[in-house]
Design a protein around this motif. Structure first.
Motif, PDB file in Angstrom:
ATOM      1  N   THR A  59       0.853  -1.201  -0.005  1.00  0.00           N
ATOM      2  CA  THR A  59      -0.016   0.111   0.029  1.00  0.00           C
ATOM      3  C   THR A  59       0.727   1.254   0.148  1.00  0.00           C
ATOM      4  O   THR A  59       0.418   2.387  -0.253  1.00  0.00           O
ATOM      5  N   LEU A  60       2.125   1.253   0.472  1.00  0.00           N
ATOM      6  CA  LEU A  60       3.106   2.196   0.459  1.00  0.00           C
ATOM      7  C   LEU A  60       3.887   2.236  -0.672  1.00  0.00           C
ATOM      8  O   LEU A  60       4.884   3.173  -0.983  1.00  0.00           O
ATOM      9  N   LEU A  61       3.847   1.455  -1.755  1.00  0.00           N
ATOM     10  CA  LEU A  61       4.806   1.297  -2.964  1.00  0.00           C
ATOM     11  C   LEU A  61       3.774   1.755  -4.076  1.00  0.00           C
ATOM     12  O   LEU A  61       2.623   0.987  -4.487  1.00  0.00           O
ATOM     13  N   HIS A  62       4.630   2.441  -4.898  1.00  0.00           N
ATOM     14  CA  HIS A  62       3.952   2.815  -6.581  1.00  0.00           C
ATOM     15  C   HIS A  62       5.202   2.227  -7.344  1.00  0.00           C
ATOM     16  O   HIS A  62       6.143   2.874  -7.352  1.00  0.00           O
ATOM     17  N   LEU A  63       4.850   1.093  -7.862  1.00  0.00           N
ATOM     18  CA  LEU A  63       5.951   0.755  -8.935  1.00  0.00           C
ATOM     19  C   LEU A  63       6.052   0.990 -10.137  1.00  0.00           C
ATOM     20  O   LEU A  63       4.931   0.970 -10.887  1.00  0.00           O
ATOM     21  N   HIS A  64       6.910   1.211 -10.746  1.00  0.00           N
ATOM     22  CA  HIS A  64       7.236   1.738 -12.070  1.00  0.00           C
ATOM     23  C   HIS A  64       8.101   0.947 -12.907  1.00  0.00           C
ATOM     24  O   HIS A  64       9.251   0.498 -12.509  1.00  0.00           O
ATOM     25  N   HIS A  65       7.926   1.041 -14.076  1.00  0.00           N
ATOM     26  CA  HIS A  65       8.797   0.407 -15.322  1.00  0.00           C
ATOM     27  C   HIS A  65       9.243   1.315 -15.974  1.00  0.00           C
ATOM     28  O   HIS A  65      10.412   1.195 -16.712  1.00  0.00           O
ATOM     29  N   ASP A  66       8.821   2.820 -15.918  1.00  0.00           N
ATOM     30  CA  ASP A  66       9.158   3.820 -16.679  1.00  0.00           C
ATOM     31  C   ASP A  66      10.116   4.643 -15.879  1.00  0.00           C
ATOM     32  O   ASP A  66       9.687   5.337 -14.831  1.00  0.00           O
ATOM     33  N   ILE A  67      11.398   4.716 -16.084  1.00  0.00           N
ATOM     34  CA  ILE A  67      12.354   5.409 -14.907  1.00  0.00           C
ATOM     35  C   ILE A  67      12.203   6.785 -15.145  1.00  0.00           C
ATOM     36  O   ILE A  67      12.135   7.475 -14.049  1.00  0.00           O
ATOM     37  N   CYS A  68      11.785   7.752 -16.097  1.00  0.00           N
ATOM     38  CA  CYS A  68      11.763   8.940 -16.434  1.00  0.00           C
ATOM     39  C   CYS A  68      10.268   9.431 -15.404  1.00  0.00           C
ATOM     40  O   CYS A  68      10.185  10.239 -14.601  1.00  0.00           O
ATOM     41  N   GLU A  69       9.269   8.465 -15.495  1.00  0.00           N
ATOM     42  CA  GLU A  69       8.219   8.779 -14.735  1.00  0.00           C
ATOM     43  C   GLU A  69       8.222   8.613 -13.324  1.00  0.00           C
ATOM     44  O   GLU A  69       7.677   9.473 -12.489  1.00  0.00           O
ATOM     45  N   ALA A  70       9.082   7.747 -12.951  1.00  0.00           N
ATOM     46  CA  ALA A  70       9.306   7.644 -11.475  1.00  0.00           C
ATOM     47  C   ALA A  70      10.153   8.706 -10.964  1.00  0.00           C
ATOM     48  O   ALA A  70       9.845   9.007  -9.843  1.00  0.00           O
ATOM     49  N   ILE A  71      11.173   9.061 -11.842  1.00  0.00           N
ATOM     50  CA  ILE A  71      11.780  10.309 -11.170  1.00  0.00           C
ATOM     51  C   ILE A  71      10.944  11.447 -11.213  1.00  0.00           C
ATOM     52  O   ILE A  71      10.891  12.328 -10.477  1.00  0.00           O
ATOM     53  N   GLU A  72      10.054  11.789 -12.285  1.00  0.00           N
ATOM     54  CA  GLU A  72       9.143  12.970 -12.138  1.00  0.00           C
ATOM     55  C   GLU A  72       8.369  13.014 -10.909  1.00  0.00           C
ATOM     56  O   GLU A  72       8.040  13.948 -10.445  1.00  0.00           O
ATOM     57  N   ALA A  73       7.776  11.652 -10.525  1.00  0.00           N
ATOM     58  CA  ALA A  73       6.969  11.602  -9.468  1.00  0.00           C
ATOM     59  C   ALA A  73       7.623  11.901  -7.961  1.00  0.00           C
ATOM     60  O   ALA A  73       6.826  12.042  -7.067  1.00  0.00           O
ATOM     61  N   GLY A  74       9.067  12.097  -7.956  1.00  0.00           N
ATOM     62  CA  GLY A  74       9.498  12.422  -6.631  1.00  0.00           C
ATOM     63  C   GLY A  74      10.208  13.731  -6.596  1.00  0.00           C
ATOM     64  O   GLY A  74      10.466  14.328  -7.538  1.00  0.00           O
ATOM     65  N   ASP A  75      10.524  13.917  -5.103  1.00  0.00           N
ATOM     66  CA  ASP A  75      11.215  15.203  -4.789  1.00  0.00           C
ATOM     67  C   ASP A  75      12.897  14.772  -4.322  1.00  0.00           C
ATOM     68  O   ASP A  75      13.588  15.217  -4.561  1.00  0.00           O
ATOM     69  N   LEU A  76      12.771  13.518  -3.798  1.00  0.00           N
ATOM     70  CA  LEU A  76      14.060  12.948  -3.338  1.00  0.00           C
ATOM     71  C   LEU A  76      14.261  11.539  -4.161  1.00  0.00           C
ATOM     72  O   LEU A  76      13.291  10.844  -3.937  1.00  0.00           O
ATOM     73  N   ILE A  77      15.250  11.645  -5.062  1.00  0.00           N
ATOM     74  CA  ILE A  77      15.462  10.630  -5.722  1.00  0.00           C
ATOM     75  C   ILE A  77      16.902   9.585  -5.263  1.00  0.00           C
ATOM     76  O   ILE A  77      17.681  10.361  -5.097  1.00  0.00           O
ATOM     77  N   ILE A  78      16.538   8.665  -4.876  1.00  0.00           N
ATOM     78  CA  ILE A  78      17.449   7.707  -4.258  1.00  0.00           C
ATOM     79  C   ILE A  78      17.940   6.802  -5.616  1.00  0.00           C
ATOM     80  O   ILE A  78      16.981   6.078  -5.850  1.00  0.00           O
ATOM     81  N   ILE A  79      19.375   6.968  -5.940  1.00  0.00           N
ATOM     82  CA  ILE A  79      19.777   6.064  -7.211  1.00  0.00           C
ATOM     83  C   ILE A  79      20.405   4.747  -6.402  1.00  0.00           C
ATOM     84  O   ILE A  79      21.625   5.035  -5.970  1.00  0.00           O
ATOM     85  N   GLY A  80      20.103   3.455  -6.498  1.00  0.00           N
ATOM     86  CA  GLY A  80      20.469   2.565  -5.929  1.00  0.00           C
ATOM     87  C   GLY A  80      20.673   1.507  -7.180  1.00  0.00           C
ATOM     88  O   GLY A  80      21.017   0.276  -7.278  1.00  0.00           O
TER      89      GLY A  80
END
Length: 137
Positions: A59-80
């Motif tokens: 319920t706390l995860l929003h899973l993405h396959h599109d990396i650009c979309e995932a980055i756009e959705a965040g303010d803090l980006i953790i690159i692992g």
């Protein structure tokens, strides 16, 4: 105000970070290269490849396959993402994708073939300001 967190990568370290973040009540935008892993986590709440015994609060995860979309959705980006694959993974993203973002590196080492650290690569390719960059280990 809480920052919107995006986590890039699906290895054991990123999986551990996702667990720590969600266990502490943070919603996480989580990008994975593998659609199979995304489907498995949605269905079973377990990562099929890393830390397989860990159960996630989906319920706390929003899973993405599109990396650009995932980055756009965040303010803090953790690159692992492993350092060997960072440049390839970020290739589809626009040059301003990190604009107004805080970036945390959770990778080790230099980017092979480029012989630079992640902060140098992000500054050169995406104009990431060093004042908006940090590293966790």
């Amino acid at each position: 105000m809480d920052k919107k967190i995006t986590l890039l990568g699906n290895g054991s370290w990123s999986s551990a970070l996702a667990k720590i973040l969600t266990d502490n009540g943070h919603k996480v935008q989580w990008w994975m290269r593998s659609k199979e892993a995304i489907d498995a986590i949605r269905l079973t709440a377990h990562n099929p490849h890393y830390l397989t015994s860990v159960k996630y609060d989906t319920t706390l995860l929003h899973l993405h396959h599109d990396i650009c979309e995932a980055i756009e959705a965040g303010d803090l980006i953790i690159i692992g993402i492993p350092s060997a694959f960072v440049a390839e993974a970020l290739t589809p993203c626009s040059l301003n994708v990190f604009q107004n973002k805080i970036v945390l590196s959770a990778i080790k080492g230099i980017l092979p073939g480029k012989n630079v650290l992640l902060n140098e690569y992000l500054q050169e390719q995406f104009d990431v300001n060093i004042e908006h960059y940090g590293c966790i280990s």
